[in-house]
Design an enzyme around this catalytic site. Structure first.
Site, short mmCIF file in Angstrom:
data_model
loop_
_atom_site.label_atom_id
_atom_site.label_comp_id
_atom_site.label_asym_id
_atom_site.label_seq_id
_atom_site.Cartn_x
_atom_site.Cartn_y
_atom_site.Cartn_z
N ARG A 46 0.86 -1.18 0.00
CA ARG A 46 0.00 0.00 0.00
C ARG A 46 0.90 1.23 0.00
O ARG A 46 2.12 1.12 0.10
CB ARG A 46 -1.03 0.00 1.16
CG ARG A 46 -0.64 -0.60 2.46
CD ARG A 46 0.48 0.06 3.17
NE ARG A 46 0.27 1.49 3.33
CZ ARG A 46 1.20 2.37 3.58
NH1 ARG A 46 2.47 1.99 3.70
NH2 ARG A 46 0.94 3.65 3.69
N GLY A 47 0.25 2.42 -0.08
CA GLY A 47 1.03 3.64 -0.26
C GLY A 47 1.08 3.95 -1.74
O GLY A 47 1.46 3.07 -2.55
N ALA A 48 0.72 5.18 -2.11
CA ALA A 48 0.50 5.50 -3.53
C ALA A 48 1.70 5.16 -4.44
O ALA A 48 1.53 4.44 -5.45
CB ALA A 48 0.11 6.97 -3.66
N ARG A 86 -7.56 -0.06 -6.53
CA ARG A 86 -7.70 1.05 -5.58
C ARG A 86 -7.84 2.35 -6.39
O ARG A 86 -6.95 2.69 -7.16
CB ARG A 86 -6.50 1.11 -4.62
CG ARG A 86 -6.36 -0.18 -3.79
CD ARG A 86 -5.48 0.02 -2.59
NE ARG A 86 -6.11 0.86 -1.58
CZ ARG A 86 -5.47 1.38 -0.53
NH1 ARG A 86 -4.18 1.18 -0.40
NH2 ARG A 86 -6.12 2.11 0.36
N ASP A 234 -2.08 10.92 -1.89
CA ASP A 234 -2.48 9.92 -2.87
C ASP A 234 -2.79 10.56 -4.21
O ASP A 234 -2.72 9.93 -5.26
CB ASP A 234 -3.68 9.12 -2.38
CG ASP A 234 -3.20 8.02 -1.46
OD1 ASP A 234 -2.85 8.32 -0.30
OD2 ASP A 234 -3.09 6.87 -1.92
N LYS A 245 -4.69 9.90 3.31
CA LYS A 245 -5.33 8.98 4.26
C LYS A 245 -6.37 9.68 5.13
O LYS A 245 -6.14 10.79 5.59
CB LYS A 245 -4.23 8.35 5.13
CG LYS A 245 -4.68 7.38 6.20
CD LYS A 245 -5.62 6.30 5.71
CE LYS A 245 -5.07 5.48 4.57
NZ LYS A 245 -6.12 4.61 3.94
O1 MRU Z 1 -4.44 3.20 2.30
P1 MRU Z 1 -2.97 3.44 2.15
O2 MRU Z 1 -2.16 2.88 3.26
O3 MRU Z 1 -2.48 3.02 0.79
O4 MRU Z 1 -2.83 5.02 2.22
C1 MRU Z 1 -1.56 5.58 2.09
C2 MRU Z 1 -1.54 7.04 2.30
O5 MRU Z 1 -2.54 7.68 2.52
C3 MRU Z 1 -0.21 7.71 2.14
O6 MRU Z 1 -0.11 8.84 2.93
C4 MRU Z 1 -0.04 8.12 0.66
O7 MRU Z 1 -0.26 7.04 -0.17
C5 MRU Z 1 1.30 8.68 0.41
S1 MRU Z 1 2.57 7.47 0.54
C6 MRU Z 1 4.03 8.20 0.10
#
Ligand code: MRU
Length: 374
Positions: A46-48, A86, A234, A245
């Site tokens: 996870r994480g963009a 997603r 994101d 988030k």
């Molecule tokens: O649901 P997630 O864990 O994928 O959400 C991630 C976030 O909101 C991060 O802050 C965002 O993707 C930036 S990561 C560099």
């Protein structure tokens, strides 16, 4: 950081299972694009930016063995599956669009060479993400006082990217420059990316971190417990509205109330110039089970309704600056983003921007963040 989030190994994709951290370090290996899509949906990764890298590698796996005559049709199937995982992180569609461009330019290649070309592009996306994070880290760390306490939300670290991190990349760069920076991490309900992942990776790097429950930030900031907030993104819309988030927006409101900067760390791959504002950003809603079950135990009555919004939108006027690998964008963010877009499009477009009074200019190769600060 000692652990690699995602890696290409022997024509397969290996990821650390982020659902099991911090308790267990388990690696999953995927040999096909369906497995990669499942890993993204189920938040093994996870994480963009990390999702973008995974999707690019998924495309390479999905096109393996495909003859160029059938490649475009195959790509459509593979990309559709990966894209449906997603919806909020724009890095996913950004990576798929980049892979599609490479595919279209490589249709004269035999199957094996085409696959290798796609694999190499996915690896380039991975490498460039780390480089972008290091560059934005260098710009961002100049904004931090010494010593300072950074409040962050979710996990915008090495685990959320190909490495180093965005928000946490700024912390890492500041520490590497000798600044005494400590982090306060929101636990980030319901998936606990803050307490599980941010705290885990910072402790691995021996960076001081303190975990708080999400509802403690108000008291913390009212008692001067942090010098700034830094979060990831994101998707950043063209006007500077930021999707991140769930729980990010209340932090921005609190930061404004208590007079501390609210910074967004975002690589260019997270900026969606085609999306005019936050209203156009799709907000992922996840299963209610994620919210009403904690560690396998029910924390709400069976059958009760629950919202599980995964992201919220922070309006541009609450954002002090957006920190990218090309520099720091200050308000008015919409004009700064237009200027950035012109710089990215090339010198002719940038010159036109200068003529119309845009607020973003490219720094010299060795320039500091100050070049973009107005
Ligand atoms: O649901 P997630 O864990 O994928 O959400 C991630 C976030 O909101 C991060 O802050 C965002 O993707 C930036 S990561 C560099």
């Amino acid at each position: 950081m000692a652990v690699t989030t995602i890696e290409w190994r022997n024509d397969s994709v290996r990821m650390i299972d982020q659902r099991l951290l911090p308790g267990r370090e388990v690696f999953r290996v995927f040999h096909d694009y369906q497995g990669v899509a499942r890993a993204i949906s189920e938040m093994i990764i996870r994480g963009a930016p990390a999702i973008g890298v995974a999707a690019a590698m998924g495309v390479a796996l999905g096109l393996k063995g495909t003859h160029s005559a059938r490649a475009e049709r195959r790509f459509a199937v593979v990309a559709h599956k990966l894209k449906s995982t997603r919806p909020t992180a724009v890095n996913l569609s950004w990576a798929l669009a980049r892979m599609e461009r490479v595919l279209r330019a490589s249709l004269d290649l035999p199957a094996r060479a085409l696959f290798e070309r796609l694999r190499d592009e996915a690896l380039a996306i991975q490498r460039e993400d780390v480089a972008a994070n290091r560059a934005l880290g260098r710009f961002g760390m100049q904004l931090l006082s010494d010593p300072s306490v950074v409040l962050t939300h979710c996990n915008a670290g090495a685990l959320a990217t190909a490495g180093y991190g965005t928000a946490l990349g700024i912390v890492r760069a500041a520490r590497e420059a000798g600044k005494k920076v400590r982090v306060v991490a929101d636990e980030t309900r319901p998936f606990f990316q803050g307490s599980r992942l941010t705290a885990w990776e910072l402790r691995k790097d021996r960076i001081p971190v303190t975990v708080i429950a999400d509802n403690m930030a108000g008291l913390l900031l009212s008692r001067h417990g942090a010098d700034c907030v830094i979060v990831g993104a994101d998707r950043v819309a063209a006007n500077g509205d930021v999707a991140n988030k769930i729980g990010t927006y209340p932090l921005a409101v609190l930061a404004q109330r208590h007079g501390i900067p609210f910074y967004v760390a975002a690589p260019l791959s997270s900026i969606d110039f085609t999306c005019p504002n936050g209203d156009g950003i799709p907000i992922e809603e996840r299963a209610a089970e994620e919210l009403v079950m904690v560690g396998g135990r029910r924390v709400a009555p069976a059958g009760v309704k629950a919202f599980n919004f995964a992201f919220d939108i922070t309006p541009a006027d609450l954002v002090t600056a957006i920190i990218t690998e090309r520099g720091v964008i200050r308000p008015p963010l919409d004009r700064g983003l237009v200027a950035l877009k012109r710089v990215l499009e090339g010198p002719a477009a940038a010159a036109q921007g200068a003529a119309t009074g845009a607020t973003f200019s490219a720094p010299a190769a060795n320039a500091s963040a100050g070049s973009y600060l107005r």
